[in-house]
Motif scaffolding. Structure first.
Motif, PDB file in Angstrom:
ATOM      1  N   ARG A  77      47.087 -34.575  93.779  1.00 15.83           N
ATOM      2  CA  ARG A  77      45.818 -34.602  92.955  1.00 15.83           C
ATOM      3  C   ARG A  77      46.221 -35.861  92.470  1.00 15.83           C
ATOM      4  O   ARG A  77      44.592 -35.659  92.123  1.00 15.83           O
ATOM      5  N   GLN A  78      46.851 -36.256  92.325  1.00 18.91           N
ATOM      6  CA  GLN A  78      46.995 -37.273  91.672  1.00 18.91           C
ATOM      7  C   GLN A  78      45.885 -38.543  91.866  1.00 18.91           C
ATOM      8  O   GLN A  78      45.812 -38.861  92.834  1.00 18.91           O
ATOM      9  N   HIS A  79      45.196 -39.222  90.631  1.00 14.05           N
ATOM     10  CA  HIS A  79      44.337 -39.943  91.140  1.00 14.05           C
ATOM     11  C   HIS A  79      43.744 -41.379  90.280  1.00 14.05           C
ATOM     12  O   HIS A  79      44.154 -40.986  89.752  1.00 14.05           O
ATOM     13  N   ASN A  80      43.849 -42.097  90.690  1.00 15.60           N
ATOM     14  CA  ASN A  80      43.987 -44.124  90.191  1.00 15.60           C
ATOM     15  C   ASN A  80      42.758 -43.877  89.294  1.00 15.60           C
ATOM     16  O   ASN A  80      41.671 -43.571  89.946  1.00 15.60           O
ATOM     17  N   ARG A  81      43.174 -44.715  87.691  1.00 19.14           N
ATOM     18  CA  ARG A  81      41.448 -44.640  87.764  1.00 19.14           C
ATOM     19  C   ARG A  81      41.818 -46.785  86.378  1.00 19.14           C
ATOM     20  O   ARG A  81      43.463 -46.480  86.283  1.00 19.14           O
TER      21      ARG A  81
ATOM     22  N   ILE B 251      40.628 -50.013  82.123  1.00 15.71           N
ATOM     23  CA  ILE B 251      39.519 -51.146  81.120  1.00 15.71           C
ATOM     24  C   ILE B 251      38.506 -49.960  81.035  1.00 15.71           C
ATOM     25  O   ILE B 251      38.379 -49.707  80.261  1.00 15.71           O
ATOM     26  N   CYS B 252      38.232 -49.253  82.273  1.00 14.30           N
ATOM     27  CA  CYS B 252      36.775 -48.959  82.350  1.00 14.30           C
ATOM     28  C   CYS B 252      36.710 -47.026  82.711  1.00 14.30           C
ATOM     29  O   CYS B 252      36.044 -46.973  82.506  1.00 14.30           O
ATOM     30  N   GLY B 253      37.871 -47.280  83.586  1.00 11.79           N
ATOM     31  CA  GLY B 253      38.345 -45.721  83.686  1.00 11.79           C
ATOM     32  C   GLY B 253      37.544 -45.455  85.432  1.00 11.79           C
ATOM     33  O   GLY B 253      37.732 -44.094  85.901  1.00 11.79           O
ATOM     34  N   ARG B 254      36.559 -46.483  86.125  1.00 11.58           N
ATOM     35  CA  ARG B 254      35.741 -46.344  87.292  1.00 11.58           C
ATOM     36  C   ARG B 254      37.258 -45.992  87.746  1.00 11.58           C
ATOM     37  O   ARG B 254      38.430 -46.118  88.453  1.00 11.58           O
ATOM     38  N   PRO B 255      36.919 -44.803  88.884  1.00  8.89           N
ATOM     39  CA  PRO B 255      37.997 -44.044  90.178  1.00  8.89           C
ATOM     40  C   PRO B 255      38.079 -44.705  91.295  1.00  8.89           C
ATOM     41  O   PRO B 255      38.976 -44.767  92.171  1.00  8.89           O
ATOM     42  N   ARG B 256      36.934 -45.195  91.687  1.00  8.91           N
ATOM     43  CA  ARG B 256      36.711 -46.125  92.703  1.00  8.91           C
ATOM     44  C   ARG B 256      36.662 -47.267  92.925  1.00  8.91           C
ATOM     45  O   ARG B 256      36.982 -48.034  91.479  1.00  8.91           O
ATOM     46  N   ALA B 257      37.168 -48.124  94.084  1.00  9.77           N
ATOM     47  CA  ALA B 257      37.107 -49.368  94.215  1.00  9.77           C
ATOM     48  C   ALA B 257      39.387 -50.154  93.200  1.00  9.77           C
ATOM     49  O   ALA B 257      38.306 -51.048  92.468  1.00  9.77           O
TER      50      ALA B 257
ATOM     51  N   LEU C 102      35.184 -54.554  89.616  1.00  6.20           N
ATOM     52  CA  LEU C 102      34.127 -55.034  88.878  1.00  6.20           C
ATOM     53  C   LEU C 102      35.328 -55.204  87.757  1.00  6.20           C
ATOM     54  O   LEU C 102      35.063 -56.862  87.153  1.00  6.20           O
ATOM     55  N   CYS C 103      35.819 -55.308  86.831  1.00  7.63           N
ATOM     56  CA  CYS C 103      36.800 -55.804  86.130  1.00  7.63           C
ATOM     57  C   CYS C 103      37.657 -56.749  86.259  1.00  7.63           C
ATOM     58  O   CYS C 103      37.817 -57.561  85.170  1.00  7.63           O
ATOM     59  N   PHE C 104      38.202 -56.733  87.492  1.00 11.39           N
ATOM     60  CA  PHE C 104      38.921 -57.753  87.809  1.00 11.39           C
ATOM     61  C   PHE C 104      38.521 -58.692  88.360  1.00 11.39           C
ATOM     62  O   PHE C 104      38.871 -59.713  87.833  1.00 11.39           O
ATOM     63  N   ARG C 105      37.469 -58.983  88.634  1.00 13.04           N
ATOM     64  CA  ARG C 105      36.485 -59.891  88.346  1.00 13.04           C
ATOM     65  C   ARG C 105      36.219 -60.287  87.720  1.00 13.04           C
ATOM     66  O   ARG C 105      36.211 -61.373  87.436  1.00 13.04           O
TER      67      ARG C 105
END
Length: 61
Positions: free
Chosen positions: A19-23, A26-32, A42-45
């Motif tokens: 059930r662990q999910h990566n976030r 920086i921004c907490g986005r769960p996808r990509a 987005l933060c990587f870019r």
């Protein structure tokens, strides 16, 4: 992007390991999510364009 409640909930240890999910850190986005860098695309870019990620350069041709 992610609410504070979502960040806190994902910070807790899950009952089951699957059930662990990566976030994004920086921004907490769960996808990509990029595992190698620990951030979303987005933060990587934005970090790569600023030159804050060592070894990553913007390609141009």
């Amino acid at each position: 992007m992610a609410t504070t409640a979502k960040r806190v909930k994902d910070a807790r240890k899950p009952k089951f390991k699957s059930r662990q999910h990566n976030r994004c850190q920086i921004c907490g986005r769960p996808r990509a999510f990029l595992r190698k860098f620990g951030v979303c695309r987005l933060c990587f870019r934005s970090l790569a364009l600023k030159g804050e990620i060592p070894g990553v350069v913007k390609s141009s041709w």
